[in-house]
Every structure is written in structure tokens, then in C-alpha cells.
Design an enzyme around this catalytic site. Structure first.
Site, PDB file in Angstrom:
ATOM      1  N   SER A  44       1.005  -1.219   0.074  1.00  0.00           N
ATOM      2  CA  SER A  44       0.057   0.102   0.024  1.00  0.00           C
ATOM      3  C   SER A  44       0.829   1.130   0.044  1.00  0.00           C
ATOM      4  O   SER A  44       0.722   2.253  -0.942  1.00  0.00           O
ATOM      5  CB  SER A  44      -0.943  -0.098   1.231  1.00  0.00           C
ATOM      6  N   TYR A 107     -13.486  -2.636  -2.558  1.00  0.00           N
ATOM      7  CA  TYR A 107     -14.483  -1.932  -3.258  1.00  0.00           C
ATOM      8  C   TYR A 107     -15.962  -2.316  -2.647  1.00  0.00           C
ATOM      9  O   TYR A 107     -16.679  -1.858  -1.928  1.00  0.00           O
ATOM     10  CB  TYR A 107     -14.368  -1.788  -4.863  1.00  0.00           C
ATOM     11  N   TYR A 133      -3.193 -10.473   3.220  1.00  0.00           N
ATOM     12  CA  TYR A 133      -3.059  -8.917   3.632  1.00  0.00           C
ATOM     13  C   TYR A 133      -4.470  -8.341   4.193  1.00  0.00           C
ATOM     14  O   TYR A 133      -5.369  -8.112   3.327  1.00  0.00           O
ATOM     15  CB  TYR A 133      -2.616  -8.108   2.453  1.00  0.00           C
ATOM     16  N   LYS A 162      -0.305 -10.225   6.939  1.00  0.00           N
ATOM     17  CA  LYS A 162      -0.108  -8.924   7.575  1.00  0.00           C
ATOM     18  C   LYS A 162      -1.263  -8.380   7.966  1.00  0.00           C
ATOM     19  O   LYS A 162      -2.341  -8.314   7.081  1.00  0.00           O
ATOM     20  CB  LYS A 162       0.612  -7.945   6.373  1.00  0.00           C
TER      21      LYS A 162
END
Length: 298
Positions: A44, A107, A133, A162
Site C-alpha cells: 500500500s 470496493y 493482507y 499482514k
């Protein structure tokens, strides 16, 4: 303690918003020299969402060749097009990545069944380690501990996660739920301030952004944990905790991290891809004050 501090590296861009591989190589050298256990590219904070598939492939190929196994390298390969995610994951593993990290689909809010299907299918399409993630603040839903456990049961190549959440109790529940059955499953926190809590609770460390501009501090914290030197662990964790103020300097933290790197002498530009904007003069002044107070600027 098993303790690793991995940097989710920023991506340096040229003035015309293309990936600047020469600057990125300088970043990788900076992180390796600073003692980091590993690097995540195209996460990110690496602005994966703003880079074309072809540029991602070039970046993956050149980054992996340059780092050349000096440290662990994970590659973020998530995206909104499933087939592109699978293609990029295969490509990264073929180029020598130690694993791919895939953010859950974003989304739309999704039921657990859709998330299970997504990761189960993806893991079956690749040959190599896959890390989940979890970033509910960006995806709109949470990867629950029981969902993660079910995925670990289904696919041996799903090897870790993560967990980017602002409540350590969620990561603790992951550790207690998943590691009981799969003790080697890697569980990383996504916020720097949770490093010590994570490893003391049986996790594996963190993949977190402050290490971009102060890898020496992050590395010292990880080394203290590995030696179980709790005096030093507290000292460096408290320094990291104070540096968490960096995340509050601006609404968009990626430009602030990049500006901090420039201020700390990393040879790169603080250019970000839209919609990110570079830090303002006021934000830069506040950032300089934080870094000076921690001895990171002269």
C-alpha cells in the site's frame, strides 16, 4: 523470540510519474544497510494502485535482480482484476520473490465465502508462498481469524498474514487461533507501534512504514527482541511510539513518509502518484520538528 521488521518500501517516481528504478535501488540499499530483515515492494505504501501492470513487472524483475537475495523480498500483487493478480503473482515468484502478499478484494463488502473462494482459488493458481493482507480500513471488511485458519488448512502455500488493524486484540486472536494448529504461520502486524506486543504474544514482528526513513531504529528494535533484551526492547519501542506522530502530520501519510526519507538524506524525490499530493510547507515543518526531537535530523 522470532522477530522480524520488514519494510513496506515506498516507490520512487520520476517527475513524469513513472517508476524511478535508479532511486528505488538506492532505497533498497538504504534499507539493507540499515539492517532491515526484509523488504515488501508494491504494498500500500508502495502505491501499487497507481502503477500499470507492465511497470509493476519491470519493477519486480529489476528489484529482485538487484537485491539478489540479500534480504527477504515479498511482492504485493493484489488488485481488482483476479486474473491480473494471479498473473502478477506467478511472475513475481518466477522472478525469485520469497513470497507474494495479496490484499483482500476491495470496493465491495464481501461475505466470508467469497473471501475464502478468492484466496483458495488464487493459491491453487500459483506455485510458491502466499501471504494474506488484511487492511479492513481500506477494503471494507475483515479477514477473521477463523477464515484465516480455514485458508491455512486448505492450502499449504498460504503461509502468513499482514494484519493492518488498529486494535492489537485482533492480531492476538489470529496468533491464538492459527498458530495453535500452524505454529510456523507468519503473523505480522501492520503498524510499527505493535511490534513488541506482537512478538511477545508469539507473533513474528511487523511490516510497517516508519522503517523507510529510520531503518536503524527498526533494526535495533528487532535485534533487541531476538536477543530478548527487554531493556533495549522498551527503549527502542518507545522511540518508535514517539515517531508514530509522523502518521498524524498529514491526511495522506505516504507523502509524509517520502518527505521524511528525503529529509533524512535518502537520494530520491518525494513525488507521489495521484491522488497523493506532496507534503505542504506546514506539514514539512511539523515533520522536521518530530525528526529533530528524535535525533534523526541535525
Amino acid at each position: 523470540m522470532n522477530a522480524k521488521y520488514i519494510t513496506p518500501a515506498v516507490t520512487a517516481f520520476t517527475s513524469d510519474f513513472h517508476v524511478d528504478m535508479e532511486a528505488n535501488r538506492q532505497i533498497y540499499d538504504h534499507l539493507i544497510a540499515g539492517g532491515m530483515d526484509g523488504i515488501l515492494i508494491l504494498g500500500s505504501i508502495g502505491e501499487f494502485f497507481a502503477i500499470s501492470l507492465e511497470e509493476k513487472k519491470r519493477m519486480i524483475r529489476e528489484a529482485l535482480a538487484y537485491v539478489d537475495h540479500r534480504v527477504t523480498v515479498y511482492v504485493g500483487t493484489g488488485g481488482t482484476v483476479f486474473e491480473e493478480c494471479a498473473e502478477l503473482s506467478r511472475y513475481a515468484l518466477e522472478q525469485g520473490a520469497d513470497g507474494v502478499m495479496v490484499i483482500s478484494p476491495y470496493y465491495f463488502n464481501l461475505p466470508d465465502s467469497a473471501v475464502l473462494d478468492f484466496y483458495d482459488t488464487l493459491a491453487g493458481r500459483i506455485e510458491g508462498p502466499l501471504l494474506l493482507y488484511n487492511f479492513p480500513a481500506r477494503t471494507g471488511y475483515d479477514l477473521k481469524p477463523q477464515v484465516v485458519l480455514e485458508l491455512a488448512r486448505r492450502r499449504k502455500n498460504i503461509v502468513g498474514i499482514k494484519d493492518t488493524v488498529d486494535v492489537m486484540g485482533h492480531t492476538r486472536a489470529l496468533i491464538q487461533t492459527v498458530k495453535r494448529e500452524f505454529p510456523e504461520f507468519l503473523i505480522y502486524s501492520g503498524f510499527d507501534e505493535f511490534f513488541s506486543h506482537n512478538v511477545i504474544s508469539g507473533g513474528d514482528g511487523c511490516i510497517a512504514g516508519l522503517s523507510n526513513f529510520t531503518p536503524e531504529t527498526a533494526s535495533a528494535l528487532a535485534k533487541a527482541a531476538k536477543r530478548e533484551d527487554f531493556r533495549l526492547l522498551q527503549e527502542y519501542q518507545m522511540k518508535i511510539d514517539r515517531l508514530m506522530a509522523v502518521y498524524d502530520v498529514g491526511e495522506q501519510f505516504i507523502p509524509i513518509i517520502k518527505k521524511a526519507m528525503v529529509l533524512c538524506g535518502v537520494p530520491m524525490k518525494s513525488i507521489c502518484a495521484r491522488p497523493m499530493q506532496e507534503s505542504t510547507e506546514g506539514e514539512t515543518r511539523r515533520l522536521e520538528q518530530i525528526l529533530k526531537e528524535e535525533g534523526l535530523l541535525r
